[in-house]
Design a protein around this motif. Structure first.
Motif, short mmCIF file in Angstrom:
data_model
loop_
_atom_site.label_atom_id
_atom_site.label_comp_id
_atom_site.label_asym_id
_atom_site.label_seq_id
_atom_site.Cartn_x
_atom_site.Cartn_y
_atom_site.Cartn_z
N PHE A 232 51.68 49.01 44.15
CA PHE A 232 50.37 48.37 44.05
C PHE A 232 49.61 48.50 45.36
O PHE A 232 50.20 48.70 46.43
N ILE A 233 48.29 48.41 45.23
CA ILE A 233 47.39 48.65 46.36
C ILE A 233 46.51 47.42 46.55
O ILE A 233 45.49 47.26 45.87
N PRO A 234 46.90 46.51 47.45
CA PRO A 234 46.02 45.37 47.73
C PRO A 234 45.06 45.69 48.87
O PRO A 234 45.36 46.52 49.74
N GLY A 235 43.92 45.05 48.86
CA GLY A 235 42.98 45.26 49.95
C GLY A 235 41.64 44.62 49.65
O GLY A 235 41.25 44.48 48.49
N PRO A 236 40.91 44.21 50.69
CA PRO A 236 39.60 43.61 50.48
C PRO A 236 38.58 44.63 49.99
O PRO A 236 38.83 45.83 49.97
N PHE A 237 37.41 44.15 49.60
CA PHE A 237 36.37 45.03 49.09
C PHE A 237 35.93 46.02 50.17
O PHE A 237 35.82 45.68 51.34
N GLY A 238 35.71 47.26 49.75
CA GLY A 238 35.19 48.27 50.67
C GLY A 238 36.24 49.00 51.47
O GLY A 238 35.89 49.78 52.37
N THR A 334 44.55 44.01 38.93
CA THR A 334 45.43 43.00 38.34
C THR A 334 45.07 41.59 38.80
O THR A 334 45.50 40.61 38.18
N SER A 335 44.25 41.48 39.85
CA SER A 335 43.78 40.15 40.28
C SER A 335 42.92 39.52 39.19
O SER A 335 43.00 38.32 38.92
N VAL A 391 45.17 45.18 43.70
CA VAL A 391 44.96 43.74 43.81
C VAL A 391 43.78 43.52 44.75
O VAL A 391 43.69 44.17 45.80
N SER A 392 42.87 42.63 44.35
CA SER A 392 41.69 42.33 45.18
C SER A 392 41.78 40.91 45.69
O SER A 392 41.17 39.99 45.14
N VAL A 402 48.85 36.24 43.88
CA VAL A 402 48.96 37.47 43.09
C VAL A 402 49.64 38.56 43.92
O VAL A 402 50.56 39.25 43.45
N THR A 403 49.22 38.70 45.18
CA THR A 403 49.83 39.71 46.07
C THR A 403 51.29 39.39 46.31
O THR A 403 52.16 40.27 46.24
#
Length: 585
Positions: A232-238, A334-335, A391-392, A402-403
């Motif tokens: 999975f790839i979590p990270g903030p917008f942008g 998935t968030s 994941v956002s 979630v993360t």
């Protein structure tokens, strides 16, 4: 006789229905609102009251409206003709719908009833078959689409007859099989399967170990994912989640790509709809959309349909896996799915967990990720579903539920970092926080040793250690200044920068640098590791900086050159000359 009921209470899209007969968990019902039937799913039953989540807006619904239960769970219709299609979370074909916005209660059929498919038989009369075994195949966008024994059947069956090769529609009978009780069952090309239930028509599901080549160096080299693995790839917008997903789905070694846009903003989903049909598949030279299915649920669609969309996508992926195909499933994000779970949990007045998410969020996420995997089918063939979700987290907080719960089950963690994105170091995957647990698997280590190099894993671990050491020294230089640390510290720091610029950073918009084959990654990793292990002599930190900037510049030019071309070899020779200047013998 179908169970019926009437609406007793309404809280947004959570509706309480009083029933006159038996209902089951996850059963589907239709509630009539002003002559329009709205689909809903049972999520809780207490006595004569069934709590249902409606997949549409409940505006205008009144107490007393009639509900009718259909006797089965939320199902998908599986068969030839799904590739290149755009569906919503309930598998309605969006291309068959009129207007800009979806009309409430407007449901469309997922397949084409009229199209004829060129059927070729595989099974013969007298063959013993089980659920998921192949009876024949048709060609679907250059993919061998297997027609299988229905998944719902249990036990062993005998093939009584199979039609001759020819053109047939999905509803025509193509085979007849006989059960142990002597009853004949007619089989056509269509299957129906409940989305919340995993497809288990395989012999065994071993731990996956084959490297899934994506062409993205920060994944393949540093934190590899395997065929049938999870990440999975979590990270903030942008920070580049969408671009990274596009790169993986375009370049990964997969037969089928499924994109689940789960609650994303409409403009991002429109990008998927407009860009994917134009992308060229590097493996076949044809349009990427030919082997892609899009499941789209934007953030302004009903919340309950958001939850359904990820299950619909996974069930379709399992269907193609049972054909012996390699499927890549990408879910973004998935968030939004977890937020839909949170909303329904709150409306049911359940005991809240951290940040008001359901107490069983961890189990729900784990059960879903467990459906991915590499399998051995009954006939000896293999298939796989590789799942990568994004994941956002709000505010880029990687400690949110979630993360944290996804980290427990996903084997690969690609943490996108705002600081790297701000410094334009793309892909902005943090090399220190990110990890791949597949590097620890003995099966994977053995596979890599056979197919790439016995020293590969050791070199990857060394590179990671050097990146960590470089970060520590960068913090010291930031506090003490360039003159405040020894010259050898600067050398260590710039060796970590060399790894960052040459291996971790990649230009997704350059035709050559966007995709790096594994043999090229091996060559570059060997070169970088040899330089990092070498000893250099410098007098000042300024000399260190200037020298390594020159090396990085040559390496960058190599990354933009065709592998083993004359231009590539010239840059390699320049590199050797530069190294000879300062390297201690």
């Amino acid at each position: 006789m179908a169970t019926k009921g009437f609406v007793k209470g309404i809280v947004s899209n959570l509706v309480t229905v009083e029933v006159d007969g038996p209902v089951s968990q996850n059963e589907i019902c239709y509630i009539s609102v002003g002559g329009v039937k709205l689909m809903a799913e049972v999520i809780k039953v207490i006595g004569k009251e069934a709590f249902v989540q409606v997949f549409e807006s409940t505006r205008g619904m009144r107490v007393g409206d009639e509900a009718e239960f259909v006797g089965h769970m939320l199902e998908v219709t599986l068969g030839p003709g799904m590739l290149s299609r755009n569906y919503d979370g309930l598998q309605n074909d969006l291309d068959k719908m009129d207007g800009i916005f979806l009309k409430r209660g407007d449901y469309t059929y997922a397949l084409n009833d009229e199209k004829q498919w060129d059927f070729k038989p595989i099974a013969k009369p007298g063959d013993k078959v089980m659920a998921g075994d192949w009876l024949g195949e048709v060609d679907e966008n250059y993919q061998p689409h297997k027609i299988m024994v229905p998944f719902v059947l249990e036990g062993t069956y005998t093939v009584k007859s199979v039609v001759d090769a020819g053109l047939y529609t999905v509803n025509q009978t193509v085979a007849v099989i006989t059960g142990e009780d002597g009853k004949d069952i007619e089989v056509n090309m269509i299957q129906k399967w409940p989305v919340k239930k995993a497809v288990t028509c395989y012999k065994e599901k071993p731990r996956p170990y084959k490297l899934l080549e994506t062409g993205v160096r920060t994944i393949d080299t540093i934190n590899p994912i395997v065929e049938g693995g999870t990440g999975f790839i979590p990270g903030p917008f942008g920070t580049g989640k969408t671009v990274l997903q596009h790169a993986i789905s375009k370049q990964a070694e997969a037969d089928i790509v499924i994109i689940a846009a789960c609650g994303e903003r409409a403009n991002e989903v429109v990008e998927v709809f407009t860009e994917f049909p134009e992308l060229i598949d590097p493996h076949t030279g044809r349009k990427l959309m030919e082997r892609t299915i899009i499941i789209a649920n934007t953030s302004n669609m009903p919340v309950a349909a958001r939850e359904a969309s990820v299950y619909t996508a996974m069930t379709i992926a399992e269907y193609y896996r049972t054909m012996g195909l390699k499927v890549l499933l990408m879910a973004d994000s998935t968030s939004r799915w977890a937020q839909a779970l949170r909303e329904m949990s709150n409306r049911l007045e359940e005991l809240p967990g951290p940040d008001a998410f359901p107490m069983d969020l961890s189990a729900i996420v784990a059960n879903f990720y467990a459906r991915a995997g590499y399998v051995h089918l009954n006939n000896g063939a293999t298939g796989s579903v590789t799942f990568i979700g994004t994941v956002s987290p709000a505010g880029g907080n990687l400690k949110e539920p979630v993360t944290e719960n996804t980290k427990k089950v996903a084997r690969c963690f690609y943490a996108l970092e705002q600081e790297r994105a701000d410094r334009k170091r793309y892909p902005a995957v943090n090399p220190i926080d990110s990890y791949s647990k597949y590097l620890e698997y003995p099966e994977f280590q053995e596979y890599i040793a056979d197919h790439i190099s016995p020293a590969w894993v050791e070199k990857v671990e060394e590179v990671k250690t050097r990146m960590l050491r470089g970060k520590e020294i960068a913090e010291q230089i930031n506090i003490l200044g360039d003159d405040g640390v020894p010259v050898e510290y600067h050398v260590t720091f710039w060796k970590s920068e060399l790894i960052d610029f040459v291996i971790l950073q990649q230009d997704a918009f350059d035709e050559i640098d966007a995709v790096t084959p594994l043999n090229r990654q091996e060559f570059m990793l060997d070169r970088i590791v040899n330089i990092c292990r070498a000893e250099f002599s410098f007098d000042t930190f300024q000399e260190v900086m200037d020298y390594f900037k020159n090396i990085i510049n040559v390496f960058k030019q190599m990354n933009y050159s065709v592998y083993e071309s004359e231009q590539f070899k010239n840059f390699n020779d320049q590199l050797d000359a530069l190294l000879a200047e300062r390297m201690e013998k």
